[in-house]
Design a protein around this motif. Structure first.
Motif, PDB file in Angstrom:
ATOM      1  N   ASP A 386       0.830  -1.202   0.000  1.00 17.52           N
ATOM      2  CA  ASP A 386       0.000   0.000   0.000  1.00 17.52           C
ATOM      3  C   ASP A 386       0.867   1.256   0.000  1.00 17.52           C
ATOM      4  O   ASP A 386       1.518   1.575   0.990  1.00 17.52           O
ATOM      5  CB  ASP A 386      -0.914  -0.001   1.230  1.00 17.52           C
ATOM      6  N   CYS A 387       0.839   1.974  -1.121  1.00 17.09           N
ATOM      7  CA  CYS A 387       1.598   3.229  -1.248  1.00 17.09           C
ATOM      8  C   CYS A 387       0.663   4.429  -1.421  1.00 17.09           C
ATOM      9  O   CYS A 387       1.086   5.482  -1.914  1.00 17.09           O
ATOM     10  CB  CYS A 387       2.561   3.158  -2.422  1.00 17.09           C
ATOM     11  N   THR A 388      -0.594   4.287  -1.048  1.00 20.00           N
ATOM     12  CA  THR A 388      -1.561   5.362  -1.303  1.00 20.00           C
ATOM     13  C   THR A 388      -1.213   6.650  -0.572  1.00 20.00           C
ATOM     14  O   THR A 388      -1.568   7.737  -1.034  1.00 20.00           O
ATOM     15  CB  THR A 388      -2.977   4.925  -0.903  1.00 20.00           C
ATOM     16  N   VAL A 389      -0.496   6.568   0.558  1.00 19.60           N
ATOM     17  CA  VAL A 389      -0.164   7.786   1.299  1.00 19.60           C
ATOM     18  C   VAL A 389       0.919   8.605   0.598  1.00 19.60           C
ATOM     19  O   VAL A 389       1.231   9.721   1.007  1.00 19.60           O
ATOM     20  CB  VAL A 389       0.286   7.467   2.737  1.00 19.60           C
ATOM     21  N   LEU A 390       1.506   8.049  -0.472  1.00 19.92           N
ATOM     22  CA  LEU A 390       2.555   8.755  -1.206  1.00 19.92           C
ATOM     23  C   LEU A 390       1.993   9.621  -2.339  1.00 19.92           C
ATOM     24  O   LEU A 390       2.732  10.368  -2.974  1.00 19.92           O
ATOM     25  CB  LEU A 390       3.561   7.763  -1.806  1.00 19.92           C
ATOM     26  N   GLU A 391       0.707   9.514  -2.582  1.00 19.05           N
ATOM     27  CA  GLU A 391       0.122  10.251  -3.692  1.00 19.05           C
ATOM     28  C   GLU A 391       0.065  11.747  -3.397  1.00 19.05           C
ATOM     29  O   GLU A 391       0.114  12.179  -2.237  1.00 19.05           O
ATOM     30  CB  GLU A 391      -1.272   9.705  -4.004  1.00 19.05           C
ATOM     31  N   GLY A 393      -0.918  15.200  -2.381  1.00 20.33           N
ATOM     32  CA  GLY A 393      -1.932  15.661  -1.441  1.00 20.33           C
ATOM     33  C   GLY A 393      -2.154  14.740  -0.258  1.00 20.33           C
ATOM     34  O   GLY A 393      -2.821  15.114   0.701  1.00 20.33           O
ATOM     35  N   ALA A 394      -1.597  13.528  -0.309  1.00 21.87           N
ATOM     36  CA  ALA A 394      -1.738  12.597   0.812  1.00 21.87           C
ATOM     37  C   ALA A 394      -0.681  12.912   1.873  1.00 21.87           C
ATOM     38  O   ALA A 394       0.198  13.747   1.679  1.00 21.87           O
ATOM     39  CB  ALA A 394      -1.604  11.155   0.328  1.00 21.87           C
ATOM     40  N   SER A 395      -0.746  12.224   3.014  1.00 20.45           N
ATOM     41  CA  SER A 395       0.083  12.585   4.171  1.00 20.45           C
ATOM     42  C   SER A 395       1.580  12.480   3.895  1.00 20.45           C
ATOM     43  O   SER A 395       2.369  13.238   4.462  1.00 20.45           O
ATOM     44  CB  SER A 395      -0.291  11.704   5.373  1.00 20.45           C
ATOM     45  N   CYS A 396       1.979  11.549   3.039  1.00 21.49           N
ATOM     46  CA  CYS A 396       3.402  11.391   2.723  1.00 21.49           C
ATOM     47  C   CYS A 396       3.749  11.896   1.327  1.00 21.49           C
ATOM     48  O   CYS A 396       4.843  11.636   0.815  1.00 21.49           O
ATOM     49  CB  CYS A 396       3.807   9.921   2.857  1.00 21.49           C
ATOM     50  N   GLY A 397       2.828  12.602   0.715  1.00 22.84           N
ATOM     51  CA  GLY A 397       3.050  13.068  -0.647  1.00 22.84           C
ATOM     52  C   GLY A 397       4.151  14.095  -0.778  1.00 22.84           C
ATOM     53  O   GLY A 397       4.693  14.307  -1.871  1.00 22.84           O
ATOM     54  N   GLY A 398       4.514  14.742   0.334  1.00 22.62           N
ATOM     55  CA  GLY A 398       5.513  15.800   0.274  1.00 22.62           C
ATOM     56  C   GLY A 398       6.925  15.377   0.616  1.00 22.62           C
ATOM     57  O   GLY A 398       7.840  16.207   0.600  1.00 22.62           O
ATOM     58  N   ILE A 399       7.152  14.107   0.911  1.00 21.63           N
ATOM     59  CA  ILE A 399       8.510  13.679   1.252  1.00 21.63           C
ATOM     60  C   ILE A 399       9.352  13.554  -0.014  1.00 21.63           C
ATOM     61  O   ILE A 399       8.828  13.550  -1.131  1.00 21.63           O
ATOM     62  CB  ILE A 399       8.509  12.345   2.035  1.00 21.63           C
ATOM     63  N   SER A 400      10.648  13.441   0.139  1.00 20.28           N
ATOM     64  CA  SER A 400      11.561  13.400  -0.997  1.00 20.28           C
ATOM     65  C   SER A 400      11.364  12.123  -1.811  1.00 20.28           C
ATOM     66  O   SER A 400      10.810  11.127  -1.333  1.00 20.28           O
ATOM     67  CB  SER A 400      13.004  13.471  -0.520  1.00 20.28           C
ATOM     68  N   SER A 401      11.847  12.149  -3.044  1.00 20.27           N
ATOM     69  CA  SER A 401      11.741  10.974  -3.915  1.00 20.27           C
ATOM     70  C   SER A 401      12.451   9.770  -3.312  1.00 20.27           C
ATOM     71  O   SER A 401      11.961   8.638  -3.369  1.00 20.27           O
ATOM     72  CB  SER A 401      12.339  11.291  -5.291  1.00 20.27           C
ATOM     73  N   GLU A 402      13.624  10.029  -2.706  1.00 23.23           N
ATOM     74  CA  GLU A 402      14.370   8.936  -2.081  1.00 23.23           C
ATOM     75  C   GLU A 402      13.583   8.343  -0.912  1.00 23.23           C
ATOM     76  O   GLU A 402      13.555   7.122  -0.727  1.00 23.23           O
ATOM     77  CB  GLU A 402      15.718   9.458  -1.599  1.00 23.23           C
ATOM     78  N   SER A 403      12.947   9.201  -0.124  1.00 21.81           N
ATOM     79  CA  SER A 403      12.150   8.720   1.010  1.00 21.81           C
ATOM     80  C   SER A 403      10.926   7.950   0.528  1.00 21.81           C
ATOM     81  O   SER A 403      10.486   6.994   1.189  1.00 21.81           O
ATOM     82  CB  SER A 403      11.720   9.897   1.883  1.00 21.81           C
ATOM     83  N   LYS A 404      10.376   8.343  -0.601  1.00 18.45           N
ATOM     84  CA  LYS A 404       9.235   7.601  -1.148  1.00 18.45           C
ATOM     85  C   LYS A 404       9.645   6.184  -1.528  1.00 18.45           C
ATOM     86  O   LYS A 404       8.881   5.233  -1.316  1.00 18.45           O
ATOM     87  CB  LYS A 404       8.661   8.338  -2.359  1.00 18.45           C
ATOM     88  N   VAL A 405      10.826   6.047  -2.063  1.00 14.69           N
ATOM     89  CA  VAL A 405      11.320   4.706  -2.379  1.00 14.69           C
ATOM     90  C   VAL A 405      11.470   3.896  -1.092  1.00 14.69           C
ATOM     91  O   VAL A 405      11.079   2.728  -1.024  1.00 14.69           O
ATOM     92  CB  VAL A 405      12.660   4.779  -3.135  1.00 14.69           C
ATOM     93  N   SER A 406      12.014   4.533  -0.056  1.00 17.55           N
ATOM     94  CA  SER A 406      12.154   3.849   1.237  1.00 17.55           C
ATOM     95  C   SER A 406      10.791   3.443   1.789  1.00 17.55           C
ATOM     96  O   SER A 406      10.623   2.334   2.321  1.00 17.55           O
ATOM     97  CB  SER A 406      12.869   4.760   2.242  1.00 17.55           C
ATOM     98  N   TYR A 407       9.809   4.337   1.679  1.00 17.15           N
ATOM     99  CA  TYR A 407       8.467   4.006   2.189  1.00 17.15           C
ATOM    100  C   TYR A 407       7.928   2.780   1.457  1.00 17.15           C
ATOM    101  O   TYR A 407       7.378   1.865   2.088  1.00 17.15           O
ATOM    102  CB  TYR A 407       7.516   5.186   2.007  1.00 17.15           C
ATOM    103  N   ALA A 408       8.053   2.767   0.140  1.00 14.88           N
ATOM    104  CA  ALA A 408       7.548   1.645  -0.640  1.00 14.88           C
ATOM    105  C   ALA A 408       8.247   0.348  -0.249  1.00 14.88           C
ATOM    106  O   ALA A 408       7.601  -0.694  -0.063  1.00 14.88           O
ATOM    107  CB  ALA A 408       7.745   1.930  -2.130  1.00 14.88           C
ATOM    108  N   PHE A 409       9.572   0.401  -0.116  1.00 11.36           N
ATOM    109  CA  PHE A 409      10.312  -0.802   0.277  1.00 11.36           C
ATOM    110  C   PHE A 409       9.828  -1.304   1.643  1.00 11.36           C
ATOM    111  O   PHE A 409       9.650  -2.504   1.858  1.00 11.36           O
ATOM    112  CB  PHE A 409      11.811  -0.499   0.344  1.00 11.36           C
ATOM    113  N   ASN A 410       9.626  -0.369   2.581  1.00 12.15           N
ATOM    114  CA  ASN A 410       9.211  -0.770   3.920  1.00 12.15           C
ATOM    115  C   ASN A 410       7.794  -1.338   3.930  1.00 12.15           C
ATOM    116  O   ASN A 410       7.511  -2.306   4.638  1.00 12.15           O
ATOM    117  CB  ASN A 410       9.299   0.413   4.885  1.00 12.15           C
TER     118      ASN A 410
END
Length: 462
Positions: A386-391, A393-410
Motif C-alpha cells: 500500500d503506497c496510497t499515502v505517497l500520492e 496531497g496525501a500525508s506522505c506526498g511531500g517527502i523526498s523521492s528517495e524517502s518515497k522509495v524507502s516508504y515503498a520498500f518498507n
C-alpha cells in the motif's frame, strides 16, 4: 431564489433519552488483521451495540457469541451465485446464519449484495440478479424459522439522479425497475432502506459545493432552501433526497437506515484526522438530538464507516478507500470520538493485546547509480504493498523521492512480515533499526496477523 447564502448557527441539544443507534462497520481487507476477540473488546469497551460485517464473517463471527452485539453480515456481489438456487440458499443460511445463531451470535440482518446498481464505486458491472437472490434468501430464512433476520441490500447515493434540491430527487431511470422490485420486498417485510453515505465525496464531486456543507457544524453560512425546508449540511440533504425518491416510488413511510457513513483521513482533498474528528463530533451531536431531518424527523440509526483502515482495499475510485478507519490497522485510534453520544472529548479505547513485529524497517540504501533499477523496484513494491499515502496531497506526498522509495520498500517488507528476503530489491534495500519516519509521514511497523500468534517461539494458527 431557492439557493441562498446566509449565516446559520446550528444549535444541537443533547436529548435526555438517546434513541438513535450508532453502530460501526468492519471490513477485513488488511495484510495484518486485528484478532477478532480484540474487536469484541473494542466494541464492548466503547459501548458500540451493533457491528456491520462487510463479509459473511464465516471464519470469525462465532467470537461474538453471547456478547449481545447485533451483527449484520454481507453476501457480496461476486458471491451471490453461492445462493442462487433453493438448495444453495438453504446451505448458505444454515452455515453462515443459523449455525452461529444457535451458538449465541446475535445476527439480525443479512445484506444480499452491496451497491449492485452503482455507477461510481462499482460502475463496471451491474448485479440485477441480486433482487431474485434476496427473495430466495428471505423465503429460505422464513422457512428455516429465522424470520427475525432482516434481508436487505445496501445502496450508495448514486442510485439517485443528481439534483440540487432534495425534493427533485428520484431513482435513476436505468435502474428504476429493479429498485421498485427491491422497495416492494423491503416494504413487505418492514425492512428499512439501507443507504451508504459519504458526504466528503458527495459535496466535492457530486454537488460541487463548498466543503463546509459536508460538516454538521457548517461555518460558511451556505445553505439550501428547498420550499419550506432548509438544509445547512449534506447529511440531512442526502437523507431527504433519498426519502423523496422513496416517497415518489409509493412508500412515504419506509424507514431509512444509514449503513455506512464516515470521513477518510488520507488520500483525498480535506481527508485528514482533524476533519474526520470534526465531522464525527457534529454527526454524533446531531444523532443525539433525535431531531432527524426536515422530511424525516426523529431518531436515525447509523453505522460509522469504518473500524479500521484496509490497506488491501480496491483503490479504483481513489486512495481514500483504504483510509476510512477510525482506528489505524494496528488498533490505535486516529482521533477523538465518543460513541456513547455524550459529546465527551476523549479518544476511544485503544485495542488491547496488540503484538507488533520488531522495530525494524526496510529502506532504500541510497544507491542511485541505476535509476531504472530503482524505479523498477519502487513500482514493484507499490504494486504489492500500500503506497496510497505517497500520492499527491496525501500525508506522505511531500517527502523526498528517495524517502518515497524507502516508504515503498518498507511497506512491502512489513506486508511480508519482515522477511529479510523481502528487503533485497536487487541489492537496493537495507534493514535498519532507526525509525525513518518524518513529522507528517509514518513508516509503519505491522502487527502480527490474527492468524499468527507467537507462543514459545512458535507461530501457531488460530
Amino acid at each position: 431564489m431557492r439557493l441562498t447564502i446566509g449565516i446559520c448557527f446550528m444549535v444541537l441539544s443533547m436529548a435526555t433519552r438517546v434513541n438513535s443507534l450508532v453502530g460501526i462497520t468492519w471490513g477485513r481487507q488488511q495484510t495484518q488483521q486485528l484478532v477478532p476477540s480484540m474487536v469484541v473488546d473494542l466494541l464492548l469497551q466503547n459501548k458500540i451495540p451493533a457491528l456491520r460485517l462487510m463479509t459473511s464473517g464465516y471464519d470469525i463471527v462465532e467470537v461474538f457469541a453471547d456478547t449481545n452485539i447485533s451483527i449484520s453480515v454481507t453476501l457480496n456481489n461476486q458471491f451471490v451465485w453461492q445462493a442462487n438456487r433453493k438448495e444453495l440458499a438453504y446451505a448458505w443460511i444454515n452455515d453462515r446464519i443459523k449455525a452461529p445463531i444457535n451458538k449465541g451470535v446475535k445476527i439480525v440482518e443479512l445484506a444480499v449484495g452491496s451497491e449492485p446498481f452503482s455507477n461510481t464505486f462499482y460502475k463496471d458491472k451491474r448485479y440485477d440478479h441480486v433482487v431474485g437472490v434476496l427473495r430466495l434468501m428471505r423465503q429460505s430464512l422464513d422457512e428455516m424459522g429465522l424470520g427475525h433476520v432482516r434481508t436487505t441490500t445496501g445502496h450508495g447515493m448514486d442510485v439517485l439522479k443528481v439534483t440540487k434540491f432534495p425534493s427533485e430527487a428520484d431513482f435513476r431511470d436505468n435502474i428504476k425497475g429493479p429498485m421498485l422490485d427491491l422497495l416492494y420486498e423491503f416494504n413487505k417485510t418492514g425492512t428499512p432502506f439501507l443507504i451508504y453515505m459519504f458526504p466528503i465525496h458527495f459535496v466535492k464531486d457530486v454537488l460541487n459545493y463548498t466543503m463546509e456543507f459536508a460538516f454538521l457544524d457548517n461555518k460558511s453560512g451556505f445553505k439550501i432552501q428547498d420550499d419550506n425546508a432548509t438544509y445547512t449540511n449534506a447529511v440531512e440533504f442526502m437523507i431527504d433526497s433519498l426519502a423523496w425518491a422513496i416517497k415518489k416510488a409509493g412508500y412515504p413511510k419506509m424507514k431509512i437506515m444509514v449503513g455506512q457513513i464516515g470521513w477518510p483521513t488520507d488520500g483525498y482533498p480535506h481527508a485528514t484526522a482533524k476533519n474526520a474528528e470534526r465531522f464525527h463530533k457534529g454527526l454524533l451531536k446531531f444523532l443525539a438530538s433525535n431531531k432527524g431531518t426536515p422530511l424525516r424527523p426523529g431518531p436515525i440509526h447509523m453505522f460509522l464507516h469504518s473500524l479500521t483502515d484496509e490497506n488491501l482495499c480496491n483503490t479504483t475510485f481513489g486512495a481514500f478507500q483504504r483510509h476510512w478507519g477510525i482506528y489505524q490497522s494496528n488498533g490505535n485510534p486516529k482521533y477523538k470520538i465518543d460513541f456513547s453520544l455524550q459529546d465527551r472529548d476523549d479518544y476511544p479505547t485503544q485495542a488491547k493485546g496488540i503484538v507488533k513485529m520488531p522495530s525494524r524497517w526496510c529502506k532504500f540504501n541510497g544507491d542511485k547509480s541505476n535509476m531504472n533499477l530503482v524505479n523498477k523496484n519502487y513500482y514493484l513494491a507499490c504494486k504489492e504493498a500500500d503506497c496510497t499515502v505517497l500520492e499527491k496531497g496525501a500525508s506522505c506526498g511531500g517527502i523526498s523521492s528517495e524517502s518515497k522509495v524507502s516508504y515503498a520498500f518498507n511497506a512491502y517488507f512489513q506486508k511480508y512480515k519482515q522477511d529479510i528476503d523481502h528487503c533485497d530489491f536487487e541489492g537496493l534495500g537495507e534493514i535498519v533499526s532507526t525509525n525513518p519516519s518524518t513529522k507528517n509521514c509514518e513508516f509503519p511497523v505491522e502487527i502480527l496477523a490474527f492468524q499468527d500468534v507467537l507462543s514459545n517461539g512458535m507461530v501457531l494458527r488460530i
